[in-house]
Motif scaffolding. Structure first.
Motif: not given
Length: 175
Positions: A146-156
């Motif tokens: 599952f691909m997502f945007r990390n809430d801490e780093s903002g990276e995919i």
């Protein structure tokens, strides 16, 4: 090629280390001196797992195998790496043209090239969430990744289910 050998839950003997270097030396014709090979040997119960990862200029070749005997697992992993190299012959040759230091030996390419065909493309909105939320979402969908945007780093990032049932997290490396 620079070779690093790591033993997890096992003390590796020098004859095994020499065997690893001998078996990996056949790939010296393909990879430059700046290539890095990491060989990890793990022992759990009666199983011995050998994992080899070779990195060079952003290209990664990786194989892993588990067997009762460490040497048997090593043989299978080296054979699997050879198959990967044969399958990716075209990609390696393109890399050779861009980086003339790579020498490609024809004896690795006795199989015809496999055509890579992308049959479906899908786009979707990438939500901001924590890795734990992404794992829950992946499990609800019944997917393996599952691909997502990390809430801490903002990276995919990508979470995935590993063969052993645990979960992994792929994070882009910034160099």
């Amino acid at each position: 090629m620079k070779i690093t050998i790591v033993g997890r839950k096992v003390n590796l003997r020098s004859n095994f280390k020499e065997l690893v270097e001998k078996k990996l030396s056949k790939f010296d014709r393909i990879f430059d001196d700046d290539a890095e090979a990491v060989v990890t040997v793990t022992v759990e119960r009666n199983r011995q797992t050998v994992e080899i990862t070779i990195k060079q200029r952003g290209m990664i070749c990786r194989a892993e195998d588990t067997a009762i005997e460490m040497n048997e697992a090593l043989d299978h992993v080296v054979a699997a790496l050879g198959k990967q190299i044969r399958r990716n012959k075209t990609r390696l040759e393109k890399s050779k043209k861009m980086n003339p230091g790579i020498v490609i030996a024809d004896d690795y390419y006795d199989e015809p090239d496999e055509e890579i065909k992308i049959t479906r493309s899908k786009s979707f909105f990438v939500k901001v969430m924590s890795p734990e939320e992404a794992v829950m979402q992946m499990n609800m969908l019944g997917h393996e990744f599952f691909m997502f945007r990390n809430d801490e780093s903002g990276e995919i990032n990508v979470v995935y289910r590993r063969k052993d049932g645990d979960y992994g997290l792929l994070v882009p490396e910034s160099k």
